[in-house]
Enzyme design. Sequence first.
Site, PDB file in Angstrom:
ATOM      1  N   TYR A 193     -42.226   5.298 -21.125  1.00  0.00           N
ATOM      2  CA  TYR A 193     -42.160   6.029 -22.398  1.00  0.00           C
ATOM      3  C   TYR A 193     -41.200   7.213 -22.340  1.00  0.00           C
ATOM      4  O   TYR A 193     -41.360   8.171 -23.091  1.00  0.00           O
ATOM      5  CB  TYR A 193     -43.560   6.505 -22.791  1.00  0.00           C
ATOM      6  CG  TYR A 193     -44.455   5.420 -23.372  1.00  0.00           C
ATOM      7  CD1 TYR A 193     -44.088   4.710 -24.522  1.00  0.00           C
ATOM      8  CD2 TYR A 193     -45.686   5.104 -22.797  1.00  0.00           C
ATOM      9  CE1 TYR A 193     -44.905   3.723 -25.069  1.00  0.00           C
ATOM     10  CE2 TYR A 193     -46.510   4.109 -23.344  1.00  0.00           C
ATOM     11  CZ  TYR A 193     -46.115   3.431 -24.481  1.00  0.00           C
ATOM     12  OH  TYR A 193     -46.919   2.461 -25.027  1.00  0.00           O
ATOM     13  N   ASN A 243     -53.683   1.896 -30.654  1.00  0.00           N
ATOM     14  CA  ASN A 243     -53.062   0.797 -31.417  1.00  0.00           C
ATOM     15  C   ASN A 243     -52.900  -0.505 -30.612  1.00  0.00           C
ATOM     16  O   ASN A 243     -52.078  -1.352 -30.928  1.00  0.00           O
ATOM     17  CB  ASN A 243     -51.763   1.245 -32.091  1.00  0.00           C
ATOM     18  CG  ASN A 243     -50.692   1.641 -31.099  1.00  0.00           C
ATOM     19  OD1 ASN A 243     -50.919   1.628 -29.891  1.00  0.00           O
ATOM     20  ND2 ASN A 243     -49.522   1.971 -31.602  1.00  0.00           N
ATOM     21  N   HIS A 255     -48.558  -2.969 -26.933  1.00  0.00           N
ATOM     22  CA  HIS A 255     -47.155  -2.533 -26.905  1.00  0.00           C
ATOM     23  C   HIS A 255     -46.238  -3.745 -26.964  1.00  0.00           C
ATOM     24  O   HIS A 255     -46.528  -4.768 -26.340  1.00  0.00           O
ATOM     25  CB  HIS A 255     -46.849  -1.772 -25.604  1.00  0.00           C
ATOM     26  CG  HIS A 255     -45.385  -1.598 -25.368  1.00  0.00           C
ATOM     27  ND1 HIS A 255     -44.659  -0.596 -25.962  1.00  0.00           N
ATOM     28  CD2 HIS A 255     -44.487  -2.353 -24.663  1.00  0.00           C
ATOM     29  CE1 HIS A 255     -43.381  -0.714 -25.611  1.00  0.00           C
ATOM     30  NE2 HIS A 255     -43.243  -1.771 -24.817  1.00  0.00           N
ATOM     31  N   GLU A 272     -37.828  -2.778 -19.670  1.00  0.00           N
ATOM     32  CA  GLU A 272     -39.270  -2.739 -19.427  1.00  0.00           C
ATOM     33  C   GLU A 272     -39.724  -3.900 -18.528  1.00  0.00           C
ATOM     34  O   GLU A 272     -40.592  -3.725 -17.671  1.00  0.00           O
ATOM     35  CB  GLU A 272     -40.021  -2.727 -20.766  1.00  0.00           C
ATOM     36  CG  GLU A 272     -39.812  -1.401 -21.498  1.00  0.00           C
ATOM     37  CD  GLU A 272     -40.224  -1.413 -22.964  1.00  0.00           C
ATOM     38  OE1 GLU A 272     -40.877  -2.381 -23.403  1.00  0.00           O
ATOM     39  OE2 GLU A 272     -39.879  -0.444 -23.684  1.00  0.00           O
ATOM     40  N   LYS A 309     -52.923  -2.788 -24.327  1.00  0.00           N
ATOM     41  CA  LYS A 309     -53.293  -1.447 -23.885  1.00  0.00           C
ATOM     42  C   LYS A 309     -54.787  -1.408 -23.526  1.00  0.00           C
ATOM     43  O   LYS A 309     -55.534  -2.346 -23.862  1.00  0.00           O
ATOM     44  CB  LYS A 309     -52.934  -0.449 -24.994  1.00  0.00           C
ATOM     45  CG  LYS A 309     -51.416  -0.356 -25.257  1.00  0.00           C
ATOM     46  CD  LYS A 309     -51.110   0.594 -26.413  1.00  0.00           C
ATOM     47  CE  LYS A 309     -49.608   0.783 -26.603  1.00  0.00           C
ATOM     48  NZ  LYS A 309     -49.306   1.687 -27.747  1.00  0.00           N
TER      49      LYS A 309
END
Length: 169
Positions: free
Chosen positions: A69, A132, A135, A146, A29
Amino acid sequence: KALAIKKLWQSKSFGNRKALTIENFIMIKPDGVQRGLCGVIIKRFERKGYKLIGLKMLNPTEEILKEHYKDLADKPFFKKLVNYISQGPVIAMVWEGVDIVKQGRRIIGETNPLDSAVGTIRGDFGLEVGRNIIHGSDSVASANREINLWFKADELIQWKNHSTEWIYE
Ligand code: ADP
């Protein structure tokens, strides 16, 4: 289809392990990129024995993030989440190997870095759920979805890793 060719190739390469050899979508990310963690993150998958078969840096559009998402569209943090990741750039990757989806979650840690064990990526490098770092797909079905969302078939590279026979018996 490209996927069928890939499966054939896998069955040749991994003998009796073919049924368990799968692919996972992993994305560093924007906070992971900004904080200079790309190298250590890639190394953690590499050193475990997983094989990188696709990698690109991009600034993701809101459109792709909303699709990625979509299961979280009703959550109160959805808008913030899309805004966070759309700041970009991200590193999108596909990793291949035995049990990579489940093991990938173990390498990454829990959703909240404060719940993540030391030794995991989120446990070692993060503090907040909204920052965080990485992913990883949560099931084989979402990994396939994905990968198809983020990569074109010709962006996945089939190559022979010469240490394979020293990683798999
Ligand atoms: P994971 O990424 O571990 O699979 P989820 O799919 O539940 O977790 O959530 C997707 C992402 O949404 C998380 O990685 C995190 O960046 C963000 N997120 C999840 N829960 C929250 C929350 N309560 N507040 C802010 N962001 C959240």
